[in-house]
Structures are given as C-alpha cells and as structure tokens.
Write a protein that holds these residues in place. Sequence first.
Motif, PDB file in Angstrom:
ATOM      1  N   ASP A 145       1.008  -1.221  -0.095  1.00 29.11           N
ATOM      2  CA  ASP A 145       0.029   0.038  -0.084  1.00 29.11           C
ATOM      3  C   ASP A 145       0.907   1.330  -0.015  1.00 29.11           C
ATOM      4  O   ASP A 145       1.633   1.172   0.800  1.00 29.11           O
ATOM      5  CB  ASP A 145      -0.837   0.177   1.352  1.00 29.11           C
ATOM      6  N   ILE A 146       0.664   2.259  -0.766  1.00 29.12           N
ATOM      7  CA  ILE A 146       1.344   3.453  -1.119  1.00 29.12           C
ATOM      8  C   ILE A 146       0.316   4.507  -1.258  1.00 29.12           C
ATOM      9  O   ILE A 146      -0.534   4.234  -2.362  1.00 29.12           O
ATOM     10  CB  ILE A 146       2.634   3.475  -2.154  1.00 29.12           C
ATOM     11  N   MET A 147       0.303   5.496  -0.468  1.00 25.39           N
ATOM     12  CA  MET A 147      -0.695   6.651  -0.528  1.00 25.39           C
ATOM     13  C   MET A 147      -0.006   8.026  -0.609  1.00 25.39           C
ATOM     14  O   MET A 147       0.761   8.199   0.102  1.00 25.39           O
ATOM     15  CB  MET A 147      -1.870   6.717   0.412  1.00 25.39           C
ATOM     16  N   ARG A 148      -0.373   8.672  -1.735  1.00 22.92           N
ATOM     17  CA  ARG A 148       0.223  10.077  -1.786  1.00 22.92           C
ATOM     18  C   ARG A 148      -0.900  11.055  -1.681  1.00 22.92           C
ATOM     19  O   ARG A 148      -1.742  11.009  -2.651  1.00 22.92           O
ATOM     20  CB  ARG A 148       0.927  10.219  -3.195  1.00 22.92           C
ATOM     21  N   MET A 149      -0.873  12.142  -0.958  1.00 28.35           N
ATOM     22  CA  MET A 149      -1.800  12.975  -1.016  1.00 28.35           C
ATOM     23  C   MET A 149      -1.352  14.447  -1.290  1.00 28.35           C
ATOM     24  O   MET A 149      -0.248  14.737  -0.642  1.00 28.35           O
ATOM     25  CB  MET A 149      -2.484  12.960   0.472  1.00 28.35           C
ATOM     26  N   PHE A 150      -2.200  14.971  -1.978  1.00 27.93           N
ATOM     27  CA  PHE A 150      -1.824  16.643  -2.240  1.00 27.93           C
ATOM     28  C   PHE A 150      -2.766  17.340  -1.749  1.00 27.93           C
ATOM     29  O   PHE A 150      -4.048  17.162  -1.777  1.00 27.93           O
ATOM     30  CB  PHE A 150      -1.689  16.863  -3.758  1.00 27.93           C
TER      31      PHE A 150
END
Lengths: 145, 391
Positions: free
Chosen positions: A35-40
């Motif tokens: 799981d990898i999450m990137r939030m802007f």
Amino acid sequence: MYSEKVMDHFQNPRNVGEMENPSGVGTVGNAKCGDIMRMFLDIDENGIIQEAKFKTFGCGAAVATSSMATELVKGKTIQEALEVTNKAVMEALDGLPPVKVHCSLLAEEAIHAALWDYAEKNGITIEGLQKPVSDISEHEEEEEY
Amino acid sequence: MIYLDNAATTKTAPEVVEAMLPYFTEHYGNPSTIYSLGGESKKAVTDAREIIAKSLGAKTEEIYFTAGGSEADNWALKATAEAYSNKGKHIITSKIEHHAILHTCEYLEKQGYEVTYLDVDRDGLINLEELKAAIRPDTILISIMFANNEIGTIEPIAEIGAIAKEKGILFHTDAVQAYGQLPINVDEMNIDMLSASGHKLNGPKGIGFLYIRKGVKSRSFIHGGAQERSRRAGTENVPGIVGLGAAADRAMRIMEEKTRKEIEVRDYLIKRIEDEIPYCWLNGHRTKRLPNNVNFSFLYIEGESMLIMLDMKGVCASSGSACTSGSLDPSHVLLGIGLKHEEAHGSLRLTLSEENTKEEMDFVVDNLKQIVARLRDMSPLYEDFLKSQQK
C-alpha cells in the motif's frame, strides 16, 4: 466483503489525480506491504483546505479510504483536518473488514504527511502534528532492498 | 461469467454428479457391513480405487482415500517422518510448496526434525545439483510438488525420483495440481507417495487420496476402524470416492484433448497480454508449465484491485497479493522465484478449463487493458516511474 460505500469509492474514486504546485504533499506506506498513498493538499491563506487529491497503489480498501479521506478534509481547516482519523474515515465508509483496518491508517498518515510538508514549506508549526514516520522517499525505498 | 480460477477449484462435471447421486439415496450402505446394500457401496469404493490405481500405474491396494489434498500431504509427511525417525530426521522440500507441505514441515521442525527448503530459479524450477548436495545420511524424505499451483511450473519429477531411488530415500510429490492434468506413472517416475485432490479435476470437494508404494513404512494417520487397510480409519465417504473415481476416469479419458485445447487458449492469452499490456511479464516456466496456468506480474499496480475490477466484469481470477491472502505478505511462491514485494503484489493468476475459449480471452484482455491503465493512472508508483522516464 466490502460495504457498498467502499465499493462505490473504489469504483468511482473522488479526487484522484495529481496537483500542480500543491501546498503540501505526503507519501506514506511502502510497496513491501502493498500500500502506498500520496496525498496533495491545496491550502489557502486562511488555512482552509481548498482542494485535496490522491494517488494510491493498493487494494480496494486502500483506494476507498484514500478517496474518502480527501473528501473529508476538503473545506476543513488544518486543525479540523487533523481530526480526520482512520476511525473517522472507516466510519464514513460504513466500516472495513478486520484485515483491512491497516489500510485506513494509511489515509490518516497521508493527511498528516501532507500537512507536515505544508508546515515545513511555510516554516510554521502545526499544533498536535508529529513528524510522520512512515513517509517514504524514493531514496529510502531503494535502501529497503 | 468467465471462470478463470480452476487452480482454486473446478466445476464438478455433470457425469461425476450423476455417478455420485445414487450413493446418497439408494446405495447408502456402510461398506463395512455384511448385507448386500453395504456390498454395493464396497464395490463402488473398490471400483474407484481401481480406476485411480490404473491412472497412476499403481496397485489398487496402494491408493488410500483421504478428505483431500491437504490431509494427504499431512499424512505423507508426518506419518513417514515418524515411521523413519530411527533412520534419520532430515527432510528435503522446496520453498514454493503448498502451505499444506510447508506448514507441516514447520510443525515437524518443532518436533525435532530438520528440513532443507530448496531454492528455485526465476522460473520456479528446483536445481537437481542442489538437491543432490542437500542429501545427507540421515535424509529420510524428499517432498517436491509435481506442479506449482500459482505459477504452473512443472518440476523435474522423474529426475528427482531417480535421485531419490539411487540414494534410497523416499520421494513424495504433492500432485494436487498435476493429477488429472498431466500423465503420471509412479513406477517410471520412482514416486513413493503422491497426494491428489478430487475438486481440482472436476470431482467433488472433501475427497482426495494418498498413493503409498507397497513396502513404504507409514504410520496410521487416523486411528479407529479397519478402513483403508487400518491406516486411515473412518467410514468411507462413498459418494465422494465414487465422484473422485468418476472424475479420474473422465480426466484420463479427456486429458489429451483437454491439454491441446487449454494450451492453445493459454498461449493465445499469454501472447495477447504480452503484446498489448506494457510493463508486465509472465511468471513461471514458459513450456514446463501446466496447460491451464497463466500468471502475470503487472508493475505499479496491486492485485486485489485488479481482481475486484475483473469481478465487476464477471471474470473470476486470483492474485498473489498480500491483500488476497489475509496476511501482509504476498505469495511465498512469487517471492521464492525472486520477485520483489511490489512485483508479487501486482500478480494475476488466470487458470483455464477446457471450456474456455479464445473469444472469452479477448473479452478478458480487452477489459484487463483498461483495468491496468486505470489502476496505473491512480498509482503513485507509476507517476514516479513516468517522471523518472522524462528525466
């Protein structure tokens, strides 16, 4: 196995994509556990989150929690966004199967990581925000192997 | 619906169901009884045993019915280890065995046995020289699977059997995926024990068998009555045994035609995926491969997401992703062939039956292309990859 809301957010994820010049961006998780999450985040001069976007590598639950987390932080102040916990995200999705609870932690961590980045860029301290530990850069990822 | 998970289980063939039905309602007698009702059941069990023995080149009395493949694996390892513990306590297996073997080996390690887990190469094949080097004076058993359930790779069983025979070591093979799909002869391949399961060859669930070569010492696995030559007590699952016999008979009858059809459709599917979807590769050996197995890793995306999206299109498949296993680790088989975690997370297994068509594969690939593209659009790993390409 998933609630209708989870399936809805998985099939029609809200706010998926990238952002040009975000106020803050945070990447959490790692490829090892899947799981990898990137939030802007786009945060205006009053400290209100105007826009939130995400990109996620992960299972249905990871995508759905990312989508819900962006929905929950939009329009909120930084302090309000800090209150968007993994529990809040899960509740908003009508729950997750027990083996998927860890996916929701990712959403909370991603919000924190993006806010930390915002604080660093602006040289400010956000009360109650700890430096996210699971933030991974490409450099660190390479070291893992 | 397009069912592409035949390595998980298969549809029970109508002729198998038909063969089983009378043994629920008409010929329900206990095979151990003296009256003719029981005699009918006993004959049915014997007939099934004969069919299976013949399919392996074995003797009828060498086939022992179990409740499935996992039980057969447990029996083969535990009872043999115990029976031969005077000779030694060393067992050789591989890193990509089914959990029914691996977890049983771990249990035996706790009981004081030593287990060597052989590495496999990128295709999933064990190295015969490494096997020879691992053999010790106290080695009592070699257990290597006939064909792998995830990546479909077929191990060099006859060569392993020859090595085991030369060294006087017992050879067990978990043939749960191979039995009914590949020709097997226990004498030619020097196999001493072999596990198989009914529901992988269009038979019923809850039934399997262990072949034990005459002369192999093995303790009773279930104590009780005299069923299965007193080695596996319990009233026989007569309908299940009849179903397994019918499924074995059918599998042997159609094997050649089924294999031909499956390989044609399998290779068509592999070619379309390789030609039309970027950043992916086939896992497992290209030719030493089960006729019905296709396993791909798609970079930058995660398996469970693919499965849900395929399910929404009516396609049943499986993945070696952690998220489909209930644990946080992806498939030990995919890690065993040297994939990185994220490569194993992005795996997709499609296992065919003889009923699948090229038209169905067209539907699958057309949708899979869109699904992979959509998930990559969402993936931060793909974003990073594209940015690194621009540099």
